[in-house]
Structures are given as C-alpha cells and as structure tokens.
Design a protein around this motif. Structure first.
Motif: not given
Length: 627
Positions: A155-184
């Motif tokens: 899902d995070a890989a999809n988010l980096t491609n901007g596939s989630d319209p609610a969030h829009g494209p995420l840069n690398l630091s945002q994606m890592l921050n999002y990934t580290l806080k996640r529940t898998s």
C-alpha cells in the motif's frame, strides 16, 4: 553394524532384537527421528534472533564451545542411558529407584510442551491453508478486519505513486514516517483475524473454530504417524526430517538473490567481539544449546530405548548434535536474507524488522513473503516447512509419554494395546489444547513456553547427571558403556560428565535466575496471578523429584534412615540390559536363576523389589564410587 562399531561378534547381533518391545527398522530411522526431534521451530525463530542480539558472528564462538562441552556430552549420556536399559524415561530409573521422580518430571515437561507445541503446528496449518489463494490475505489493508492504522508495504508503494487521492503524492521522508508508524496488514491479520486477540489472559472469549479444526487435523496426523509406534513413525521421518532441508534450500536460493539480502546476512554474521566478554552472551549460548537439543525432555532416552543393544550411540550423538546446530546456522542465512530484503524495501535498519518467536513466524516473515513474486508459493513452502519441523518434535513428545506408560505397566496386555494408549494420549492432548485456541490462547501458549520448560529442565538434567555419575557411580556407568559399545566413553566425555557439564548446567541455572524478567507479550504485561500459574507449572515437574524420593524412602526396607537411603539408591534387581543374552558379567543371573525367570521384560516396579540381589551377580554395585 556390530562389526563396524566393535561391540560384539556378529553371531550375537542376530539375537540383538527386542521382539516384545520392538526396535527401529534400521539405524537411519533412529538418526532421522532424533534429528527431527532436536531440529524444531526454535532453530528457525530463536537462534537467528539470539545470534544478532548477542554480537552476530561473535555469538557462534561461545555457541560452539557450549556445544562441545555441554550439548554433545549430555546428548550422548541420554542416548546411552536409554539404550543400555531399553526402557523409557521411567523404566531407566531402576538404576536408582529413589530418583524415579526425575522420570516423572520429564513426563510432566513433555506433557506441557506436547500440548502447546501442537497448537503452534495447528496455526502453521491454518496459514498453510490460507496461502492457497491468488493473493495472500495479509498482503493489503482492504479487508474487513483492518483498521485505519493499517498501512501495508505494498500500500505504501502505491501511495508513493500518488495513487491515493486523499493523500496525494508523498515524498520519501513522509513515506518513511508513515511506514514506521504503521500497523502492518500481516500483524492485523495475525491479531485481529487469526487470533481475534482478547485484551487480557483471563478473557478467553470464544474458541476460534478454524484453529480448533486445524488442531484436530494436527493431532490426527500425529496419531496416524505413531499408530504402530516406532515401526510407523520410523518410516514417516524419511520425509518429515529431510524435506524441511529441501524447503530451506529453496528459500535460501530465493533469498540470496533478492536485493538487500547481503545486508541482512552481514548483519547476521558480523562479529561484535566486545560482546564475548559479557556473561549474558555465554548464558544465552548455553541455554540455546541445552534447550535446542531437547535434553531432559525424556525424548532422547525414549528414542534410544528402541535401539539394538550394541548400536553405536556415541557416533549417533555426535552426528545428530552437529546436524542440529548446523541447521540453526543455515536457517539464520535463510531468515536474514529475507529480512535484509525487507529492510531494504522499507528503507529501515534490519533491527527494525527482525523479531523472534511467533512474531517472526507469523508476522514478520509472512509480511516479507508478500513482497516476493508468486508470493503464495513461497508462503506455502515456508509454512509447510514449519509444519514438518513441528511434527518431528511432536512425534517424539507423544512417543515419550506413551512409552513411559507402556513400560511402567510392562505386561503383555498393555504391549498389545499400545495403539489405544497412543489414541488416549492424543485425545487428552487435543482436549487440553482447546483453551489455547480461544481468543486468549496465545497468552497461555507463551506462558507455557516461558515457564513449563525453562529452569525445571536445567534442574532435572543436573540431578540426572549427578545421580548417574555419583550415586550410581561413574566407574559402573563407564563399564556399562564398554559392555554395550565395546569401548569405554572417551576420556573427554568422562571428564565432561563428571565435572564440566554439571558445572555448565549449574551456570545456566544461575544465569536463568539472574536474567529473569516477568513475561510480557508486546505491550501487554501479564498479571501477577498468571505469572504465579507459570511458576506452578515450572515447579510441578521439579516437585516430582523430592516427593517420589520421600515416598520411596518410606516404603523401602531398612531399620535405620541410612539403611533405607542405601537400599533406595541401590540399583534394583532388574536394572541392566533387557535381553537375557546381554546380561553378562555382573549382570549374569545368579546360580539357580535361569533367563526364563523373566529378565527380558518385567513389570517396571523396581521400587517394590525389596530383596536386592547382591554378591556375584553385581546388580547391587560396588560402593567405592558412590556418595
């Protein structure tokens, strides 16, 4: 066989079979069964974790030292003990009837482990069946059981491609921050769907019917494989003991070809030499060797009791011990190549994705599998390997209990009805495992894992060592081994049995006490009453030893306490080789006693035999090497 290990002339080998009790079909069956027993789930989920936690490659140094000075000697002692008497973990204590409580303690430990071990196998069965799908159910967060906190790697890989319209494209630091806080999604699948985990160990909730069904399947498989005792299980192990290595090799080849695999392997192997000076590292190495080889469970004595009398168990003990430890090291390469790939994919350190215990087998590794092409195939292979590793150990645990019961009764009727005893033990194991399939089941499983087979095993093993070497007498035992193998135990093993191994076992016990921490599961702290139950489980096996010793002292003949103590610790009249043709030298029948007097298979109640044979037959052994 007897010719090559130098035991006896080939003519005696023809009469080396115990027809009433049974023997292994051939020596390969015994070795494979013992390998399957020693190589278990701990080799896959505990050793690699201990390795990187304790200095990576530096941990190998104390690990192999403990293998040489503690693991192999104890393994050889238990194999020779069971093989010489051709009895299970209760019958062998004819050697010193007062210490028969050690055998009962082994039975209690094997009962606890047998109950929860099959629950782990049933969860592996559940994941195996769940993997039979085009997309693994723990790959994405779009399932009914997922929460808003769920964020899968895919899902995070999809988010980096901007596939989630609610969030829009995420840069690398945002994606890592999002990934580290996640529940898998794999963790949510494990906790919220497979277990439906309750909030407290006392809140059992409902029994998870899918797990209950898988538990039934696993017990049926174990029963069918043991339906004819070692005659049937000896054939099954050709597959269950060897195929895990095929799967490990397939996963290893796949793992090392992944991007980032080298990083994971280097993390696993890189020595941190400063750690070698820490007592904790040596304690972990000794504990892992001790628990991994299955010492003091009673299984090794039981498996060896079905060997022919002159089998070279010295050779077998070295082969099996080294195979077990080599498997642990090999499994580490498999696990960390995948974890290195996962860390590379997430952009985090390997330590953030590594885990141990059920967390590695049912959360971290399944999540890594979702990243592989044709992930359901790799998932099927991985969980099939876990099932086979678990079954190899479970076979021996169940056979230990059945053999102890059958040998203890010891008459013709029970020998013929052994299948029914096996069925009764399997049904009891299934029923006792039902609470572990409830919503609080994982709490109880971990409680049993932490307490039922921890310091109690160390105490049992230490008392066994001291009894054989100092109560029975080391000279007597060395003569028994020479009579059985054709040569005495090498001097190195004699020194280890008498001094080094007991000292290391005592060190493990002290270390276990010092390192003790109250049990937790993730952030959940176990309540005091649950920890108390854990200690009661641990003590229930150890308490058998003093209770039986008091019982024996009360019933044995003798006018004074010292006389009673002497009689209670003196080997009973039927201690020694099971077959009449092997009872030579000090075990030869006294004048007027013929082999037909029942020396082959007798009811195992040595404690009732008050009139011990003394003198020329040597059953009551010399006192010069006894305390």
């Amino acid at each position: 066989m007897t010719g090559q290990n130098g035991a006896v002339p080939s003519e005696a080998a023809k009469r080396d079979k115990n027809l009433k009790r049974g023997n292994w079909g051939n020596q390969i069956e015994f070795v494979l069964t013992s390998v399957g027993y020693a190589v278990g789930l701990g080799n896959v989920w505990r050793f690699p974790y201990l390795c990187y936690r304790n200095g990576g490659g530096a941990f190998m140094f104390p690990y192999f030292i403990m293998l040489v000075f503690c693991g192999i000697p104890l393994f050889f002692m238990e194999l020779s003990f069971g093989q010489f008497a051709s009895q299970g973990c209760l019958g062998v204590w004819r050697i010193s009837p007062m210490f028969k409580g050690v055998g009962y303690g082994m039975m209690v430990v094997s009962t606890y482990i047998g109950i929860y071990y099959n629950v782990v196998i049933c969860i592996a069965f559940y994941y195996f069946f769940s993997s039979m799908t085009p997309v693994l159910p723990w790959a994405y967060c779009n399932n009914p059981w997922n929460t808003l906190d769920c964020a899968g790697v895919l899902d995070a890989a999809n988010l980096t491609n901007g596939s989630d319209p609610a969030h829009g494209p995420l840069n690398l630091s945002q994606m890592l921050n999002y990934t580290l806080k996640r529940t898998s999604p794999s963790e949510e699948y494990w906790r919220r769907y497979v277990l439906k985990l309750s909030d407290d160990i006392g809140n059992f909730g409902e029994v998870r019917l899918p797990l209950l069904g898988c538990l039934g399947v696993s017990w049926v498989v174990v029963f069918l494989c043991l339906i004819r005792g070692v005659k049937s299980s000896g054939k099954v192990v050709y597959f269950t003991a060897t195929f895990p290595y095929v799967v490990l090799t397939i996963l290893f080849v796949r793992g090392v070809t992944l991007e980032g695999a080298f990083t994971g392997i280097m993390y696993y192997l890189t020595p941190q030499w400063d750690k070698i000076l820490e007592a904790k590292v040596w304690g972990d190495a000794a504990s892992q060797i001790f628990y991994s080889l299955g010492c003091a469970w009673g299984g090794l004595i039981t498996m060896a009791s079905y060997n022919k009398f002159h089998n070279n168990c010295y050779r077998d003990s070295i082969i099996i011990s080294i195979t077990n430890c080599a498997t642990s090291v090999y499994a580490g390469f498999v696990i960390f190549s995948i974890l290195g790939f996962m860390a590379n994919h997430l952009g985090v350190d390997v330590s953030r994705v590594a885990d141990h215990g059920p967390g590695l087998a049912f959360v971290a590794y399944p999540e890594a599998l979702t990243l592989l092409p044709i992930s359901p195939l790799w998932s099927l292979l991985f969980f099939f390997m876990l099932i086979l590793l678990g079954l190899g150990t479970q076979f021996c645990l169940l056979e230990t209990l059945v053999t102890a019961v059958v040998d203890e009764v010891g008459n013709e009727w029970i020998l013929k009805k052994k299948t029914y005893v096996t069925l009764a033990v399997a049904i009891a194991g299934f029923l006792l495992g039902v609470p572990l399939t409830s919503q609080a089941g994982i709490y109880w499983l971990l409680l049993m894992d932490n307490y039922a087979a921890s310091f109690s095993l160390v105490i049992i093993s230490c008392i066994m060592c001291v009894t054989i070497m100092y109560i029975y007498g080391h000279r007597n035992y060395f003569q028994d081994i020479q009579m059985m193998l054709g040569f005495p135990p090498p001097l190195f093993f004699q020194m280890c049995w008498r001094f080094v191994s007991p000292a290391i076992i005592f060190f493990i016990l002290i270390f276990t006490v010092i390192q003790y921490r109250p049990i937790t599961y993730n952030q959940y702290q176990y309540p005091g009453w649950a920890v108390a139950i854990g200690f009661l489980m641990a003590l229930s096996s150890v308490i058998c030893i003093p209770l039986y010793a008091l019982f024996q002292l009360c019933r044995v003949d003798g006018d004074t306490f010292l006389q009673r103590l002497k009689n209670a610790t003196t080997p009973s009249r039927d201690w020694g080789p099971a077959l009449p043709e092997h009872r030579t030298g000090r075990y030869a029948p006294a004048t007027g006693v013929s082999p037909e007097d029942g020396l082959e298979v007798q009811p195992l109640h040595p404690d009732k035999a008050h009139n011990l044979l003394r003198g020329s037959n040597g059953s009551a052994h010399p006192q010069d090497s006894r305390i």
